[in-house]
Motif scaffolding. Structure first.
Motif, PDB file in Angstrom:
ATOM      1  N   ARG A 163       0.835  -1.200   0.000  1.00 43.53           N
ATOM      2  CA  ARG A 163       0.000   0.000   0.000  1.00 43.53           C
ATOM      3  C   ARG A 163       0.872   1.253   0.000  1.00 43.53           C
ATOM      4  O   ARG A 163       0.598   2.218  -0.711  1.00 43.53           O
ATOM      5  CB  ARG A 163      -0.916   0.001   1.218  1.00 43.53           C
TER       6      ARG A 163
ATOM      7  N   ASN B 289      -7.055   1.911  -0.204  1.00 47.06           N
ATOM      8  CA  ASN B 289      -7.299   1.410   1.133  1.00 47.06           C
ATOM      9  C   ASN B 289      -6.542   0.097   1.340  1.00 47.06           C
ATOM     10  O   ASN B 289      -6.449  -0.722   0.428  1.00 47.06           O
ATOM     11  CB  ASN B 289      -8.810   1.194   1.294  1.00 47.06           C
ATOM     12  N   HIS B 290      -6.028  -0.105   2.558  1.00 45.54           N
ATOM     13  CA  HIS B 290      -5.253  -1.320   2.834  1.00 45.54           C
ATOM     14  C   HIS B 290      -6.088  -2.585   2.683  1.00 45.54           C
ATOM     15  O   HIS B 290      -5.574  -3.632   2.300  1.00 45.54           O
ATOM     16  CB  HIS B 290      -4.628  -1.258   4.232  1.00 45.54           C
ATOM     17  N   LYS B 291      -7.391  -2.484   2.960  1.00 42.15           N
ATOM     18  CA  LYS B 291      -8.247  -3.663   2.832  1.00 42.15           C
ATOM     19  C   LYS B 291      -8.401  -4.076   1.374  1.00 42.15           C
ATOM     20  O   LYS B 291      -8.450  -5.264   1.054  1.00 42.15           O
ATOM     21  CB  LYS B 291      -9.616  -3.397   3.452  1.00 42.15           C
TER      22      LYS B 291
END
Length: 67
Positions: free
Chosen positions: A34, A45-47
């Protein structure tokens, strides 16, 4: 249906970037990935990065610590 197609197009570009970074740095996990994407100007977003890496079946390899 149209939203899924747009998402697939965006995700395809992002997957290409992730694979490119993974080739250079195979030990990057989703957090470092990321950060690397952010340095390329892609705010993600990291997700989402974690989900895409899981879809691509890539994981960060561990670096052996010397000491």
């Amino acid at each position: 249906m149209i939203l899924r197609e747009k998402r697939a197009d965006r995700d395809a570009d992002l997957k290409a970037h992730i694979l490119g970074i993974h080739r250079l740095r195979p030990y990057f996990g989703y957090k470092r990935m990321r950060t690397a994407l952010g340095k390329e100007g892609l705010v993600v977003n990291h997700k989402k990065v974690r989900r895409l890496m899981r879809e691509l079946q890539i994981r960060g390899d561990s670096l052996e610590r010397v000491g």
